[in-house]
Design an enzyme around this catalytic site. Structure first.
Site, PDB file in Angstrom:
ATOM      1  CD  GLU A   1      -2.855  -1.307   2.542  1.00  0.00           C
ATOM      2  OE1 GLU A   1      -2.573   0.010   3.214  1.00  0.00           O
ATOM      3  OE2 GLU A   1      -3.582  -1.875   2.675  1.00  0.00           O
TER       4      GLU A   1
ATOM      5  CG  ASP B   1      -3.483   7.339   8.410  1.00  0.00           C
ATOM      6  OD1 ASP B   1      -4.136   6.191   8.489  1.00  0.00           O
ATOM      7  OD2 ASP B   1      -4.127   7.933   7.446  1.00  0.00           O
TER       8      ASP B   1
END
Length: 260
Positions: free
Chosen positions: A47, A58
């Protein structure tokens, strides 16, 4: 055949390992080297993170990586240039992971076109509403034979999970918890129950478990309940600690994954 589909079709009898890193961190020009090094060291899928100033899903490690990348001068257009330079050497699936604002600013049609030109197989857009995916993104992605990977969490209803399963292809990103990214020492019983419940649904798509995997316990738990594991924060930390030396970072990751 799309490389994501090919990966899962050809590896049903072994567990897969996918790694995330943020393009442009810790160095602006390191993208190609990281990808090719991980490929040669046995990573099955990568990724590639698109840095963004407000990454809602995140944790602090990946947020910090995005900040560094942006300060280094990484842009989506530059990232595509870097990927194009190594396209002929890449054999494993690459998945772009980024937030909707950046991708829509680039243009979804142009984004998909650039992905194909650079050898990218799919995308993960954490903040993409499912209705917008169905109405606006999926038709374009399908034209370019790209996979749009959707996430599920412990808070996702069974009805929504089945709807996602019926309307996506490639794999389902199974988030270990309904919180932000970040390494965890273990998966508690509640997470284990969640994993077992999803297993019992007999979904059409294979699943990869991510968020929190950093050692043998969390890796083994993911592998026991899915097609494999996705590691992000732990690898990003190790890559930063090694000043961008991907060889050293993957050595240290493999060592960490062997520990309880």
């Amino acid at each position: 055949m799309n490389r994501i589909n090919k990966l899962f079709n050809e590896n049903k009898n072994r567990k897969l390992l996918s790694l995330y890193f943020c393009a442009g961190c810790p160095t602006l020009e390191g993208t190609g080297n990281v990808i090719l090094t991980l490929q040669e060291r046995g990573i099955d899928m990568i990724e590639v993170g698109i840095p963004f100033s407000d990454p809602l899903a995140d944790g602090p490690v990946i947020q910090s990586a995005g900040t560094v990348a942006l300060k280094n001068g990484m842009t989506l257009r530059l990232l595509f240039q870097q990927l194009k330079e190594i396209k002929g050497k890449v054999r494993i699936p690459l998945v772009m992971m980024g937030y909707l604002n950046v991708i829509m600013h680039y243009g979804i049609e142009e984004f998909c076109k650039s992905c194909v030109e650079c050898g990218v197989s799919g995308m993960i857009i954490p903040d993409l509403p499912f209705k917008d995916y169905i109405d606006d993104v999926k038709p374009v992605a399908d034209r370019y034979d790209l996979r749009v990977i959707m996430m599920i969490t412990p808070e996702t209803s069974d009805d929504r999970i089945r709807f996602i399963d019926n309307n996506t292809d490639g794999f389902i990103y199974m988030v270990s918890s309904a919180s932000i990214t970040g390494a965890q020492k273990c998966f508690d019983e509640a997470k284990q129950d969640y994993f077992r419940h999803i297993n019992s649904m007999n979904l059409r798509n294979p699943r990869m478990i991510g968020f929190g995997i950093s050692n043998k316990q969390t890796l083994d738990s993911a592998n026991a309940n899915a097609a494999g594991a996705i590691i992000g924060s732990k690898f990003v930390t190790l890559l930063n600690d090694s000043n961008g030396d991907a060889e050293k970072a993957i050595d240290n990751l493999y060592e960490a994954l062997e520990k309880g």
